[in-house]
Write a protein that holds these residues in place. Structure first.
Motif, short mmCIF file in Angstrom:
data_model
loop_
_atom_site.label_atom_id
_atom_site.label_comp_id
_atom_site.label_asym_id
_atom_site.label_seq_id
_atom_site.Cartn_x
_atom_site.Cartn_y
_atom_site.Cartn_z
N THR A 145 -12.46 -7.38 1.89
CA THR A 145 -12.43 -8.14 0.63
C THR A 145 -13.45 -9.27 0.60
O THR A 145 -13.87 -9.71 -0.47
CB THR A 145 -11.04 -8.75 0.37
OG1 THR A 145 -10.75 -9.72 1.40
CG2 THR A 145 -9.97 -7.68 0.34
N SER A 205 -5.62 3.64 3.76
CA SER A 205 -5.67 2.64 2.69
C SER A 205 -6.55 1.45 3.03
O SER A 205 -7.00 0.75 2.12
CB SER A 205 -4.26 2.19 2.32
OG SER A 205 -3.51 1.82 3.46
N LEU A 206 -6.78 1.17 4.31
CA LEU A 206 -7.71 0.12 4.70
C LEU A 206 -8.98 0.70 5.33
O LEU A 206 -9.73 -0.02 5.98
CB LEU A 206 -7.05 -0.86 5.66
CG LEU A 206 -6.04 -1.82 5.04
CD1 LEU A 206 -5.39 -2.69 6.12
CD2 LEU A 206 -6.69 -2.70 3.99
N PHE A 229 -4.23 -11.45 -1.17
CA PHE A 229 -4.00 -10.40 -0.18
C PHE A 229 -3.22 -10.95 1.01
O PHE A 229 -3.35 -12.12 1.37
CB PHE A 229 -5.34 -9.83 0.31
CG PHE A 229 -6.25 -9.43 -0.81
CD1 PHE A 229 -6.15 -8.18 -1.38
CD2 PHE A 229 -7.18 -10.32 -1.33
CE1 PHE A 229 -6.97 -7.81 -2.44
CE2 PHE A 229 -8.00 -9.96 -2.38
CZ PHE A 229 -7.89 -8.70 -2.94
N TRP A 271 -11.88 3.21 1.00
CA TRP A 271 -11.22 2.36 0.03
C TRP A 271 -11.74 0.92 0.04
O TRP A 271 -11.32 0.10 -0.78
CB TRP A 271 -9.71 2.36 0.27
CG TRP A 271 -9.08 3.62 -0.24
CD1 TRP A 271 -8.73 4.72 0.49
CD2 TRP A 271 -8.77 3.92 -1.60
NE1 TRP A 271 -8.22 5.69 -0.34
CE2 TRP A 271 -8.23 5.23 -1.62
CE3 TRP A 271 -8.90 3.22 -2.80
CZ2 TRP A 271 -7.81 5.84 -2.80
CZ3 TRP A 271 -8.49 3.83 -3.98
CH2 TRP A 271 -7.95 5.13 -3.97
N ARG A 325 -11.09 -5.85 -6.18
CA ARG A 325 -9.87 -6.61 -6.50
C ARG A 325 -10.04 -8.08 -6.10
O ARG A 325 -9.55 -8.98 -6.80
CB ARG A 325 -8.66 -6.02 -5.78
CG ARG A 325 -8.40 -4.53 -6.02
CD ARG A 325 -7.98 -4.17 -7.43
NE ARG A 325 -9.06 -4.18 -8.39
CZ ARG A 325 -10.00 -3.22 -8.50
NH1 ARG A 325 -10.01 -2.19 -7.66
NH2 ARG A 325 -10.92 -3.29 -9.44
N TRP A 369 -10.96 -2.52 -2.60
CA TRP A 369 -10.43 -3.82 -2.20
C TRP A 369 -11.40 -4.95 -2.56
O TRP A 369 -10.98 -6.01 -3.04
CB TRP A 369 -10.15 -3.84 -0.70
CG TRP A 369 -9.00 -2.97 -0.29
CD1 TRP A 369 -9.06 -1.80 0.41
CD2 TRP A 369 -7.61 -3.19 -0.56
NE1 TRP A 369 -7.80 -1.28 0.59
CE2 TRP A 369 -6.90 -2.12 0.01
CE3 TRP A 369 -6.91 -4.19 -1.22
CZ2 TRP A 369 -5.50 -2.02 -0.07
CZ3 TRP A 369 -5.53 -4.10 -1.31
CH2 TRP A 369 -4.84 -3.02 -0.73
N ALA A 427 -1.15 -5.20 2.51
CA ALA A 427 -1.85 -3.99 2.91
C ALA A 427 -1.62 -3.62 4.36
O ALA A 427 -1.67 -4.45 5.26
CB ALA A 427 -3.35 -4.15 2.66
N LEU A 462 -8.35 -6.91 6.14
CA LEU A 462 -8.42 -7.33 4.75
C LEU A 462 -9.56 -8.33 4.52
O LEU A 462 -10.29 -8.24 3.54
CB LEU A 462 -7.10 -7.97 4.33
CG LEU A 462 -6.00 -7.01 3.89
CD1 LEU A 462 -4.66 -7.73 3.81
CD2 LEU A 462 -6.33 -6.37 2.54
N THR A 491 0.83 -1.20 0.00
CA THR A 491 0.00 0.00 0.00
C THR A 491 0.87 1.26 0.00
O THR A 491 2.07 1.22 0.23
CB THR A 491 -0.94 0.00 1.21
OG1 THR A 491 -0.25 -0.52 2.35
CG2 THR A 491 -2.17 -0.84 0.94
#
Length: 267
Positions: A149, A73-74, A92, A78, A85, A82, A62, A145, A38
């Motif tokens: 995700t 970023s987490l 991840f 955002w 993706r 994620w 991440a 994550l 990240t």
């Protein structure tokens, strides 16, 4: 009863020599493993577009780092990025939640470490973490994550800056995480000053030096680099490597990590 013509056609098909059957797609003999840590995330949409266009799957490590837009970023801003993706089949893994740099071993049983995070409430401060606290730091990013995700992260982590010690690596493995660095040629250089390392130079060097099996490292935005790396280098790098017979895989497929990943799989 089948009509005689249809019976004859089926019999003829069954007796075709194997050479006339559709050939299976040959396995790539020259895999490389592109990974992203990240960063400020400004280039993250561009990176996603390139990966989708090129049909390349990567592994994202991440941490919850400060971003140019959004809440980290987490963070929640955002989370849709994620999730998308994950739906595309990327993998991840943890980069520690607060991007915690190892500074030194402090000994003890169990060991403790001097650390300094570059994100979070204690950003820029040096302090002591026990092995259990460091494990919790890795797990916190992995858990987040999984939340954003909807898939289980790999039981891998990357220490910020790749800075580790044998004691730190042993502590992490003890709580279920194996470390992943990168190949010397796989350091793609987006952290380097653009005044000394132009994008053209970095691209030329990567295409010349990368070898099959290499783990490659780039970032989702580096604050200090003035001439942004990804817009100029990422797609030409992927296309150039493909032209040289390379293919791309996630760390799920890396032979050096498959055994560990399988051993940590939950029923």
């Amino acid at each position: 009863m089948l009509p005689s013509l249809l019976r004859s056609s089926l019999l003829a098909a069954a007796l075709l020599p194997a050479a006339q059957a559709p050939a299976a797609e040959p396995a790539c003999a020259k895999p490389v493993y592109l990974t992203f840590d990240t960063g400020h995330m400004e280039i993250a949409p561009l990176v996603a577009q390139v990966l989708q266009r090129q049909q390349v799957r990567v592994t994202f490590f991440a941490a919850n780092e400060p971003t140019r837009q959004g809440d980290g970023s987490l963070g929640n801003d955002w989370a849709p990025w994620w999730r998308a993706r994950a739906q595309e089949g990327h993998a991840f893994a943890s980069h520690t939640y607060d991007h915690v740099y190892w500074r030194a071993d402090l000994g003890g049983t169990p060991p403790s470490f001097s650390v300094r995070p570059s994100a979070g409430e204690r950003q820029g401060r040096q302090f002591i973490m026990t092995a259990a606290q460091y494990c919790a730091e890795i797990t916190r990013a992995a858990d987040r994550l999984a939340e954003v995700t909807g898939v289980r992260p790999l039981p891998l982590f990357r220490a910020p800056g790749g800075k580790t010690s044998p004691a730190l690596l042993a502590a992490a493995r003890g709580c279920g995480y194996a470390h992943v660095g990168w190949a010397p040629a796989g350091f793609l250089g987006d952290e380097l000053p653009s005044e000394k390392f132009s994008n053209a130079l970095l691209l030329e060097r990567a295409l010349r030096d990368i070898r099959a099996g290499d783990v490659l490292l780039a970032h989702l935005g580096i604050w200090s680099r003035k001439d942004a790396w990804a817009p100029a280098v990422l797609e030409p790098l992927i296309e150039g490597l493909k032209a040289r017979g390379f293919c791309f895989a996630t760390l799920r497929e890396h032979p050096g990590h498959q055994g560990w990943i399988a051993s940590r799989a939950k029923p």
